[in-house]
Motif scaffolding. Sequence first.
Motif, PDB file in Angstrom:
ATOM      1  N   GLU A   6       0.861  -1.173   0.000  1.00  0.00           N
ATOM      2  CA  GLU A   6       0.000   0.000   0.000  1.00  0.00           C
ATOM      3  C   GLU A   6       0.903   1.231   0.000  1.00  0.00           C
ATOM      4  OE1 GLU A   6      -2.186   0.491   3.619  1.00  0.00           O
ATOM      5  OE2 GLU A   6      -3.683   1.811   2.729  1.00  0.00           O
ATOM      6  N   LYS A  34      -4.200  -0.223  -8.019  1.00  0.00           N
ATOM      7  CA  LYS A  34      -5.614  -0.042  -7.690  1.00  0.00           C
ATOM      8  C   LYS A  34      -5.771   1.163  -6.762  1.00  0.00           C
ATOM      9  CE  LYS A  34      -9.931  -1.271  -7.149  1.00  0.00           C
ATOM     10  NZ  LYS A  34     -10.893  -1.326  -8.258  1.00  0.00           N
ATOM     11  N   LEU A  36      -7.512   3.417  -4.203  1.00  0.00           N
ATOM     12  CA  LEU A  36      -8.551   3.181  -3.201  1.00  0.00           C
ATOM     13  C   LEU A  36      -9.255   4.466  -2.793  1.00  0.00           C
ATOM     14  CD1 LEU A  36      -7.014   0.625  -0.666  1.00  0.00           C
ATOM     15  CD2 LEU A  36      -8.158   0.215  -2.837  1.00  0.00           C
ATOM     16  N   LEU A  52      -3.013   0.605  -3.966  1.00  0.00           N
ATOM     17  CA  LEU A  52      -2.416  -0.709  -3.729  1.00  0.00           C
ATOM     18  C   LEU A  52      -1.816  -1.259  -5.018  1.00  0.00           C
ATOM     19  CD1 LEU A  52      -5.279  -2.767  -2.009  1.00  0.00           C
ATOM     20  CD2 LEU A  52      -3.295  -1.756  -0.876  1.00  0.00           C
ATOM     21  N   ILE A  96       1.422  -5.099   2.915  1.00  0.00           N
ATOM     22  CA  ILE A  96       0.078  -5.620   3.177  1.00  0.00           C
ATOM     23  C   ILE A  96       0.023  -7.139   3.081  1.00  0.00           C
ATOM     24  CG2 ILE A  96      -2.350  -5.631   2.394  1.00  0.00           C
ATOM     25  CD1 ILE A  96      -1.494  -3.025   3.748  1.00  0.00           C
ATOM     26  N   SER A  97       0.531  -7.700   1.995  1.00  0.00           N
ATOM     27  CA  SER A  97       0.376  -9.147   1.829  1.00  0.00           C
ATOM     28  C   SER A  97       1.581  -9.745   1.121  1.00  0.00           C
ATOM     29  CB  SER A  97      -0.910  -9.420   1.035  1.00  0.00           C
ATOM     30  OG  SER A  97      -1.203 -10.795   1.048  1.00  0.00           O
ATOM     31  N   LEU A 268      -9.719   1.096   6.798  1.00  0.00           N
ATOM     32  CA  LEU A 268      -9.224  -0.155   6.229  1.00  0.00           C
ATOM     33  C   LEU A 268      -8.377  -0.966   7.200  1.00  0.00           C
ATOM     34  CD1 LEU A 268      -8.305   1.299   2.732  1.00  0.00           C
ATOM     35  CD2 LEU A 268     -10.262  -0.160   3.285  1.00  0.00           C
ATOM     36  N   VAL A 269      -8.350  -2.275   6.962  1.00  0.00           N
ATOM     37  CA  VAL A 269      -7.590  -3.182   7.811  1.00  0.00           C
ATOM     38  C   VAL A 269      -7.040  -4.313   6.929  1.00  0.00           C
ATOM     39  CG1 VAL A 269      -9.725  -4.437   8.412  1.00  0.00           C
ATOM     40  CG2 VAL A 269      -7.773  -4.605   9.926  1.00  0.00           C
ATOM     41  N   PRO A 270      -5.792  -4.729   7.148  1.00  0.00           N
ATOM     42  CA  PRO A 270      -5.270  -5.824   6.329  1.00  0.00           C
ATOM     43  C   PRO A 270      -5.906  -7.167   6.720  1.00  0.00           C
ATOM     44  CG  PRO A 270      -3.490  -4.613   7.439  1.00  0.00           C
ATOM     45  CD  PRO A 270      -4.774  -4.193   8.069  1.00  0.00           C
TER      46      PRO A 270
END
Lengths: 299, 299
Positions: A6, A34, A36, A52, A96-97, A268-270
């Motif tokens: 992010e 993307k 947001l 993101l 984030i991931s 927002l939250v991961p």
Amino acid sequence: MDRIVECIPNFSEGKNQEVIDRIVGEIKKVRGVKLLDVESDADHNRSVVTFLGEPEAVAESVFLATKKASELIDLNKHKGEHPRIGATDVIPFVPISNVTMEECVELAKKVGERIASELKIPVYLYEAAATRPECINLADIRKGEYEDLRKDIETDPHRKPDFGPSKLHPTAGATVVGAREPLIAFNVNLGTDDIEIAKKIAKTVRFSSGGLKCVKAKGFEIKKRGIVQVSMNLTNYRETPISKAFEMVKCEADRYGVPITGSEIIGLVPLDAMVDVADVYLKLENFKKGQILETRLWE
Amino acid sequence: MDRIVECIPNFSEGKNQEVIDRIVGEIKKVRGVKLLDVESDADHNRSVVTFLGEPEAVAESVFLATKKASELIDLNKHKGEHPRIGATDVIPFVPISNVTMEECVELAKKVGERIASELKIPVYLYEAAATRPECINLADIRKGEYEDLRKDIETDPHRKPDFGPSKLHPTAGATVVGAREPLIAFNVNLGTDDIEIAKKIAKTVRFSSGGLKCVKAKGFEIKKRGIVQVSMNLTNYRETPISKAFEMVKCEADRYGVPITGSEIIGLVPLDAMVDVADVYLKLENFKKGQILETRLWE
């Protein structure tokens, strides 16, 4: 999309919609990114953009936006309530991931170096990317803002940038680039109207007065509901997860005989932070995020 | 991808890899469909394919696969341990995200009708799509398998299909199409080696002996760990969520003075089911799945 970063760049323009659109347009035109959110504040004269993507795509798009901002924003003419030192004021990268903090630090350095070399804008590295203690906090780097930094950057060795010239860009100033964990805004509601209890619990839970490492907390009244709230910012949910903050508030509330009536996550939250909650309360063994059906769609 | 349906068609071929590949190839060639898994079992002589996508894309791809299977599989020559009545034996549609069960029922009817009219294969609607009580359970529809159904479909009014001719397709038999909730395999480990306790708890928790509506449960020993387990299938997590099943096992275990040492989710689970766990334990107010950062990537 498997690896997700992010990025939340802050630009020093919150009024002129055309300028904002052209900067955001640079971000949107990169494939695999993307958008947001774009939040523009006229009083602050500042826009906060959230997007993101894969690390490489995110790095490219934030560079292009920074370039555009340096062409369209003149800090000498900029006025706003929010402290700032540059056209693109600050660029945090957030893992984030399937991306580590170390990778985000590398990304920050790469982008910072590119901004300095191609745009001739001095760059400071902050938070997890900081190379020295005086640059960890954003507020320290921004001290005196654009106007004071103009002289300090040339004379004070502590204010020398990490990349680029020891001289502000004539219109775009300087930019702060770094990496940090995602912030989670998490509030817990108490079944009482006694604000003192919320304040006492907040004090016990927060780091600054001896509480949990990655928690900031305050007590608030929610007058229309006749209750009070412990309002928290979790600055690193991997170290201090949501469940730990929740349990500590609950445990303290018990001491006052006050029930928890609810909680809320603002914004927002991961996914990792939500999976962690299930992990803790169900005592899950070996659960992997990839077991969540929807995650298969990102592959 | 915003609206997500899961589809898990079962084909009566588990040995001939070329045939399996050609059927799966029909699914993969539809844009917007994500193949998750192909599990072929030689003894069952059957393949279970799992994929996800928007409702329309999923409907198209499972139709194409059914058509291909009807060309490549001859039930008259098929032998396998698993009961079956058709080349494409059963097609369940499962609502995963932003899709209702009613929409999956409509999808099942649309695909069933198309299979009947274009491929001349009789179609039975089952589970949530069933139009009569004798077709709710798949086992009832498959009674006597392909071999017996050949005569029964022509003579027994209870075995008349919902769509298509009252006569089996000469090689592809009949197909069962329907809609159901996702199954969640959820096991809870107990800190004891007493299998009787696991069995008693399973009996209390499961629907068939007076327990929770959408829970099937059995007690098992996990010998190598010296513990026992309550192994559950949750057939509708919207009605009986994971947390409710967990809490009931925990409550019963308490009665025997036995601790819960852990739990496990086997295989896939919808995000909604995981969010629900956080909702319950954190008493979240107004939390929306869209607040999870990663979900923004599906839009």
